[in-house]
Structure formats: C-alpha cells, structure tokens
Write an enzyme that holds these catalytic residues in place. Structure first.
Site, PDB file in Angstrom:
ATOM      1  N   ASP A  66      13.301   6.114  -3.128  1.00 36.60           N
ATOM      2  CA  ASP A  66      12.563   4.900  -2.803  1.00 36.60           C
ATOM      3  C   ASP A  66      12.929   4.505  -1.378  1.00 36.60           C
ATOM      4  O   ASP A  66      14.090   4.173  -1.105  1.00 36.60           O
ATOM      5  CB  ASP A  66      12.930   3.794  -3.783  1.00 36.60           C
ATOM      6  N   VAL A  67      11.955   4.535  -0.476  1.00 37.67           N
ATOM      7  CA  VAL A  67      12.248   4.246   0.932  1.00 37.67           C
ATOM      8  C   VAL A  67      12.703   2.807   1.137  1.00 37.67           C
ATOM      9  O   VAL A  67      13.244   2.471   2.195  1.00 37.67           O
ATOM     10  CB  VAL A  67      11.032   4.540   1.843  1.00 37.67           C
ATOM     11  N   ASN A  93       6.449   8.885   6.104  1.00 34.16           N
ATOM     12  CA  ASN A  93       5.028   8.773   5.775  1.00 34.16           C
ATOM     13  C   ASN A  93       4.744   7.740   4.692  1.00 34.16           C
ATOM     14  O   ASN A  93       3.641   7.204   4.637  1.00 34.16           O
ATOM     15  CB  ASN A  93       4.517  10.151   5.319  1.00 34.16           C
ATOM     16  N   TYR A 157      -0.321  -5.784   6.517  1.00 37.37           N
ATOM     17  CA  TYR A 157      -0.428  -4.392   6.937  1.00 37.37           C
ATOM     18  C   TYR A 157      -0.328  -4.278   8.460  1.00 37.37           C
ATOM     19  O   TYR A 157       0.390  -3.408   8.985  1.00 37.37           O
ATOM     20  CB  TYR A 157      -1.754  -3.807   6.443  1.00 37.37           C
ATOM     21  N   LYS A 161       2.558  -2.161  10.499  1.00 32.18           N
ATOM     22  CA  LYS A 161       2.226  -1.013  11.337  1.00 32.18           C
ATOM     23  C   LYS A 161       2.436  -1.293  12.826  1.00 32.18           C
ATOM     24  O   LYS A 161       2.819  -0.388  13.581  1.00 32.18           O
ATOM     25  CB  LYS A 161       0.790  -0.563  11.063  1.00 32.18           C
ATOM     26  N   VAL A 190      -8.594   7.852   7.065  1.00 32.30           N
ATOM     27  CA  VAL A 190      -8.192   9.136   6.497  1.00 32.30           C
ATOM     28  C   VAL A 190      -8.625   9.177   5.041  1.00 32.30           C
ATOM     29  O   VAL A 190      -8.490   8.188   4.304  1.00 32.30           O
ATOM     30  CB  VAL A 190      -6.664   9.347   6.586  1.00 32.30           C
ATOM     31  N   THR A 192      -7.748   9.743   1.709  1.00 37.45           N
ATOM     32  CA  THR A 192      -6.549   9.895   0.896  1.00 37.45           C
ATOM     33  C   THR A 192      -6.677   9.048  -0.362  1.00 37.45           C
ATOM     34  O   THR A 192      -7.698   8.414  -0.605  1.00 37.45           O
ATOM     35  CB  THR A 192      -5.283   9.428   1.661  1.00 37.45           C
TER      36      THR A 192
END
Length: 241
Positions: A66-67, A93, A157, A161, A190, A192
């Site tokens: 878990d980051v 990522n 967000y 970022k 992207v 995904t």
C-alpha cells in the site's frame, strides 16, 4: 542505461492499466519486474499473466503493498532486493481520483487522493533511494496533464498531481548528483480502468497503456548525458465535439 537485460524494476499499482502496460514493455526488454497492488491476489494474478507471456526470460513477481504506508513500501523494496539482488528502476504509478465540487468533496476523499497520489510517490522514492543510488538507477513518476492544467471538480486530483509534478522535479535536482535519473510523465486521456472505467473500442482514440510503457523504455534507453525531466503526452486526435 547501457543495457536493459536483467535490470530490475518496481512498479506501484501494476496490476492493471498503465502500470501493467509498463510492466509488459519492460519485460519485453528483458527487465525483471515487481508489481504491487493493495490486494495480494490481484498482484499475484497479474504477475502470473506477465510470466506466461514473457518471451525474454524476464520474470515478474506480485507483491501486496500500500503506497499510503511507508513501512509497506519499504517491505516491498526489501522483497525485491531479496529476490533479485538489485533495484534499478522505480515507477511510482499508483493513483486514484475523486472528482467533485469543493462543496461536495468529502474530507476523506481529499485525504485518500493526496495520500495515494502524492504521499505514495514520496514513500516510493524514500523507500528505494539507497538502492537506486547504488545502481545509479531511474525513478519515474506518473503524473498527469492535470498536474499542469486545473479544472472544475478537480481540486483534490489537481492538488495531488500538481504536487507530484513539482515533487518529482525537486527530487531530480536532489539525486542527479548521485547518477540517479528522475523523470515525470504527464499523460492526457489514457484508456485504462482508472476511476471504475473499463476500456473498450470507444476509447481507441486515447493513449493506450502500452504507449506509456514504450515511453518508459525510451527514457531508459536515452543517452545518459540527456535527461527528459518532464514529459507531457496527449492523444494525437481527440474526437470532435
């Protein structure tokens, strides 16, 4: 890097989407990879698929990590070192997105976004910095065009970022004296599984996960005297409105 065969990479959030696409491209170059995910079963399943498709002898391992937790990231790095004996590439990522007006955005949504996207990038390099200094390796973060362009309903967000972009550039200046290269990739749209979406043919106009993987390979193959420290990429031709 002089050669990529038998280098070792750690990719956070590598069970699907961009992380998985990067893993595929690295393994095609003979790079061993460790992919992490919050669920061990998903990480092991993704690693099994990568190994079954490998044609270069490169191996993949799946790790639960878990980051948002530094000790968890450190344990993942130690597992990579125990398994492969070195660590040459770290790709931060893992990411999530909560999108809402500031009136509706919940404090926990804000915290989850910052903890995963920004603090996770910090923990990833903090846990691996000594290994990367030893290998004169490469640290790559996956930011976003949202790290340079703000939009309505994007406060959490955008903040995460924008933070990743600035954080990575500062880390680049900190670590280049040790021969460690640092870059951030800032993709636009992207195709995904991000934010609960499922890729399909309607997303063919978007950047594909393997395109980001190919870009990572290009960075690794770049002449060592040159460092593309911040790379923006976007779809060539978005659909007409």
């Amino acid at each position: 890097m002089d050669k990529l065969q038998d280098k070792v990479a750690l990719i956070t959030g590598g069970t699907k989407g961009i992380g998985f696409g990067i893993a595929e491209c690295l393994m095609a170059e003979g790079i061993h990879v460790a992919i992490t995910g919050r669920q061990e079963s998903a990480a092991l399943e993704a690693a099994e698929k990568l190994n079954s498709d490998s044609k270069t002898g490169a191996k993949a391992i799946g790790l639960e990590a878990d980051v948002r937790n530094y000790d968890s990231q450190k344990q993942a790095v130690n597992k990579v070192l125990d398994t492969f004996g070195q660590l040459d590439i770290v790709v931060a990522n893992a990411g999530i997105g909560h999108f809402a007006s500031i009136e509706d955005l919940e404090p926990q949504q804000w915290q989850d976004t910052i903890d995963t996207n920004l603090t996770g990038a910090f923990y990833s390099i903090k846990a691996s910095v000594e290994a990367l200094k030893k290998s004169k390796g490469y640290y790559i973060t996956i930011s976003s065009l949202a790290g340079a362009n703000f939009f309505a309903n994007g406060s959490a967000y955008n903040a995460s970022k924008f933070g990743v972009t600035g954080f990575t550039q500062a880390v680049m200046l900190d670590l280049r004296q040790y021969g460690v290269k640092v870059s951030t990739i800032m993709p636009g749209s992207v195709s995904t599984y991000f934010n609960g979406k499922t890729p399909d043919s309607s997303s063919d106009w978007k950047i594909q996960s393997e395109d980001i993987g190919e870009l990572v390979v290009d960075l690794l193959k770049m002449n060592p005297r040159t460092l593309p420290s911040k790379i923006e990429v976007r779809p060539t031709m978005p659909p007409s409105k």
